[in-house]
Write an enzyme that holds these catalytic residues in place. Structure first.
Site, PDB file in Angstrom:
ATOM      1  N   CYS A  56    -104.817  40.597 -53.884  1.00 29.24           N
ATOM      2  CA  CYS A  56    -103.890  41.278 -52.981  1.00 29.24           C
ATOM      3  C   CYS A  56    -102.638  41.781 -53.681  1.00 29.24           C
ATOM      4  CB  CYS A  56    -103.510  40.357 -51.825  1.00 29.24           C
ATOM      5  SG  CYS A  56    -102.398  41.138 -50.630  1.00 29.24           S
ATOM      6  N   CYS A 116     -92.491  59.575 -17.046  1.00 31.59           N
ATOM      7  CA  CYS A 116     -92.365  59.089 -18.424  1.00 31.59           C
ATOM      8  C   CYS A 116     -91.429  57.894 -18.528  1.00 31.59           C
ATOM      9  CB  CYS A 116     -91.897  60.209 -19.353  1.00 31.59           C
ATOM     10  SG  CYS A 116     -90.212  60.781 -19.018  1.00 31.59           S
ATOM     11  N   CYS A 117     -90.547  57.706 -17.578  1.00 29.56           N
ATOM     12  CA  CYS A 117     -89.544  56.645 -17.685  1.00 29.56           C
ATOM     13  C   CYS A 117     -89.623  55.627 -16.555  1.00 29.56           C
ATOM     14  CB  CYS A 117     -88.132  57.241 -17.705  1.00 29.56           C
ATOM     15  SG  CYS A 117     -87.884  58.546 -18.904  1.00 29.56           S
ATOM     16  N   TYR A 130     -91.113  18.607 -35.408  1.00 33.18           N
ATOM     17  CA  TYR A 130     -90.233  18.820 -36.558  1.00 33.18           C
ATOM     18  C   TYR A 130     -91.094  19.029 -37.804  1.00 33.18           C
ATOM     19  CZ  TYR A 130     -87.227  16.729 -33.081  1.00 33.18           C
ATOM     20  OH  TYR A 130     -86.573  16.466 -31.916  1.00 33.18           O
ATOM     21  N   CYS A 172     -79.877  16.682 -33.494  1.00 37.69           N
ATOM     22  CA  CYS A 172     -79.035  15.666 -32.859  1.00 37.69           C
ATOM     23  C   CYS A 172     -79.588  14.293 -33.184  1.00 37.69           C
ATOM     24  CB  CYS A 172     -78.979  15.872 -31.349  1.00 37.69           C
ATOM     25  SG  CYS A 172     -80.588  15.698 -30.552  1.00 37.69           S
ATOM     26  N   CYS A 221    -103.756  44.931 -51.835  1.00 37.77           N
ATOM     27  CA  CYS A 221    -102.850  45.325 -50.752  1.00 37.77           C
ATOM     28  C   CYS A 221    -101.549  45.932 -51.250  1.00 37.77           C
ATOM     29  CB  CYS A 221    -102.520  44.113 -49.883  1.00 37.77           C
ATOM     30  SG  CYS A 221    -103.899  43.019 -49.516  1.00 37.77           S
ATOM     31  N   MET A 224     -84.125  18.780 -37.174  1.00 37.01           N
ATOM     32  CA  MET A 224     -83.387  17.872 -36.288  1.00 37.01           C
ATOM     33  C   MET A 224     -82.014  18.461 -35.980  1.00 37.01           C
ATOM     34  SD  MET A 224     -84.283  13.998 -37.556  1.00 37.01           S
ATOM     35  CE  MET A 224     -83.258  14.120 -39.019  1.00 37.01           C
ATOM     36  N   CYS A 273     -82.945  13.534 -31.816  1.00 38.59           N
ATOM     37  CA  CYS A 273     -84.086  14.009 -32.608  1.00 38.59           C
ATOM     38  C   CYS A 273     -84.516  12.930 -33.597  1.00 38.59           C
ATOM     39  CB  CYS A 273     -83.715  15.285 -33.362  1.00 38.59           C
ATOM     40  SG  CYS A 273     -83.300  16.686 -32.311  1.00 38.59           S
TER      41      CYS A 273
END
Length: 532
Positions: free
Chosen positions: A118, A530-531, A60, A11, A123, A9, A14
């Site tokens: 993992c 290239c550019c 929210y 304000c 991993c 929130m 909200c």
């Protein structure tokens, strides 16, 4: 009264939006939102999960204040859980956090080491070894004009200590502390079903609204004579070793086998890779895997395909194509679901022909009170798939309606160069869509980033249908995994290749290759500035 902590929130308006969203939830009789304290108090008979979902739908975030911190874990432990998660890997932890965030009382039961595959043996340690090997390789071969490489002294024990310290730190910070902060109760013990609606943890009965099996998978050794008596490693041993073998025979040229083979080669071991099929990474694009094989062999890996292992005696591997010997033999040929001792038969939970837990798109098993997620459910064995499946399973276990979308799952083999892919390969696309399929390739010698880095190893490939919709993207390049997410979005959203061309790609980045390979469908990239 239910008290929620609110996030996002900015304000007083909200707060009014959140107030209206909560008031619309069935069972709510009164709402008081305090913008300054970022808190909402709700009176009525509404489910906390519905309240949190309503706040999220309004844009929210919210969390039950009672569900945060170690004190909440003590409270949750004293009451019956809403959800019991068996396994503390990626799927289990993601599910626990999702359910706790929706206000549920959650227990996680772990019989082994917190964190699953993992972080402990997958991993994290494997990529740490890969990075250590890459650092050593760059010290020996800078690959850049004018830069002299003076060599590297590899202290494998030092690498192992750094690897183990990182694993321990992540296990503490990203698993134990995160679960405690969410109010999740962590139970160390063995879980076993004794009935469709009853679980025991080390013999103590536990009753919950729902259960989630997230016990992962484990390596499986093929039925090769002499295998048990040999000096055999699985990935569990290779990723946790404290000493480096002088020589290593790797059985299996899939992602795990190739990653560990290259890591150990760069750290000083002599490597032989054996594969029963006629090429490495059999599930990936043949054009790119042939290139990758050449790069690996140039580094000194001996790669032998089309041979079947017949017998292992000590470190000697006898195959249909000859005999290969190593100080260790790493078998990287497959994994099976970790379901033994869980009592799934007592729970009425069915397994498929491969021994994995059978689930529907909601991750529900044949028992409506039991869900399964991650590797144990036979899903693609990637940590990000496991985590997403855990979140989906948790939502459904608490009564939501969610499904797991596997339409655009990217995959990365973390060799150097890496092979990353998403969607259909050329062969798969032609089999499904016929002759209307178009492809284009881009050699990295035509990519400015690769030219500036003096590393032009690799190729990009794109696959589109007759209407130009992106069906697949395959990338072979250093750090290709950092770029493949763009392809995943294109496949998932059904984008056309011209949309990739019109998207801004920063110059002198690897991602620019995605635009260039898309342009190659219509143009000769050699005739492009290239550019410009």
């Amino acid at each position: 009264m239910i008290r929620l902590k609110l996030f996002g929130m900015t304000c007083a308006g909200c707060a009014e939006t959140v107030d209206r969203a909560l008031a619309a939830v069935p069972g709510v009789r009164k709402v008081a939102v305090d913008y300054g304290a970022a808190r909402a108090e709700v009176w009525g008979d509404a489910d906390p999960g519905d309240l949190i979902a309503a706040v999220r739908a309004a844009g929210y975030e919210a969390r039950l204040e009672e569900a945060g911190g170690p004190a909440a874990a003590v409270k949750n432990e004293s009451t019956s859980p809403d959800l019991v998660v068996i396994g503390s890997g990626s799927a289990g932890v993601a599910a626990a956090l999702e359910a706790a965030g929706r206000g549920a009382r959650v227990w996680v039961v772990e019989s082994g080491t917190l964190g699953g595959t993992c972080v402990n043996v997958g991993c994290v340690p494997s990529k740490t070894l890969l990075r250590a090997g890459e650092a050593a390789e760059r010290a020996r071969n800078a690959g850049f004009p004018g830069v002299e490489a003076r060599g590297a002294e590899v202290d494998f024990a030092g690498v192992a200590r750094a690897r183990d310290a990182l694993v321990s730190d992540l296990r503490k910070r990203k698993y134990r502390e995160v679960l405690e902060a969410a109010g999740v109760v962590l139970k160390q013990g063995h879980a076993r079903f004794t009935a469709p609606d009853r679980l025991e943890v080390d013999g103590e009965p536990v009753a919950a609204h729902a259960y989630l099996v997230a016990t992962g998978a484990e390596p499986v050794l093929p039925p090769v004579p002499g295998l048990e008596a040999g000096r055999v490693w699985t990935y569990l041993d290779a990723t946790t070793a404290r000493e480096r073998p002088e020589s290593l025979v790797v059985v299996g040229a899939g992602a795990v086998g190739l990653e560990l083979a290259q890591a150990y080669r760069r750290l000083g071991s002599r490597i032989v890779v054996l594969e029963a099929q006629d090429r490495i990474l059999p599930g990936e694009d043949e054009e790119l895997t042939a290139l990758l094989r050449g790069y690996l062999e140039k580094e000194g890996l001996q790669v032998v395909t089309g041979v079947r292992v017949e017998r292992i005696e000590g470190g000697e591997v006898r195959t249909t194509g000859g005999v290969y010997e190593g100080e260790r033999v790493l078998v990287a040929t497959g994994r099976r679901a970790r379901t033994r001792g869980l009592g799934l038969e007592a729970a009425g939970v069915e397994l498929d022909a491969g021994g994995f837990v059978r689930v529907d798109t909601a991750l529900r098993t044949s028992n409506p009170h039991v869900f399964a997620a991650g590797d144990v459910a036979g899903l693609p064995q990637f940590v990000y798939v496991a985590a997403q499946s855990g979140r989906v399973a948790a939502r459904n276990a608490l009564g939501a309606g969610a499904t797991l979308d596997l339409a655009a799952v990217p995959r990365v083999t973390f060799t150097d160069p890496a092979l990353a892919a998403v969607g259909l390969s050329e062969a798969e696309a032609r089999a499904r869509y016929g002759e209307g399929v178009r492809t284009a390739t881009l050699d990295l010698a035509d990519l400015p980033r690769a030219l500036a880095a003096f590393d032009t190893r690799g190729r990009f490939k794109i696959v589109v249908d007759a209407e130009g919709r992106v069906l697949g993207l395959q990338l072979l390049a250093a750090e290709a995994g950092d770029v493949i997410a763009e392809g995943a979005l294109a496949v998932r959203l059904g984008l056309g290749y011209r949309e990739l061309i019109e998207t801004y790609h920063p110059y002198l980045t690897l991602s620019e290759g995605v635009r260039l390979v898309a342009q190659a469908l219509d143009q000769d990239v050699h005739r492009l500035s290239c550019c410009a």
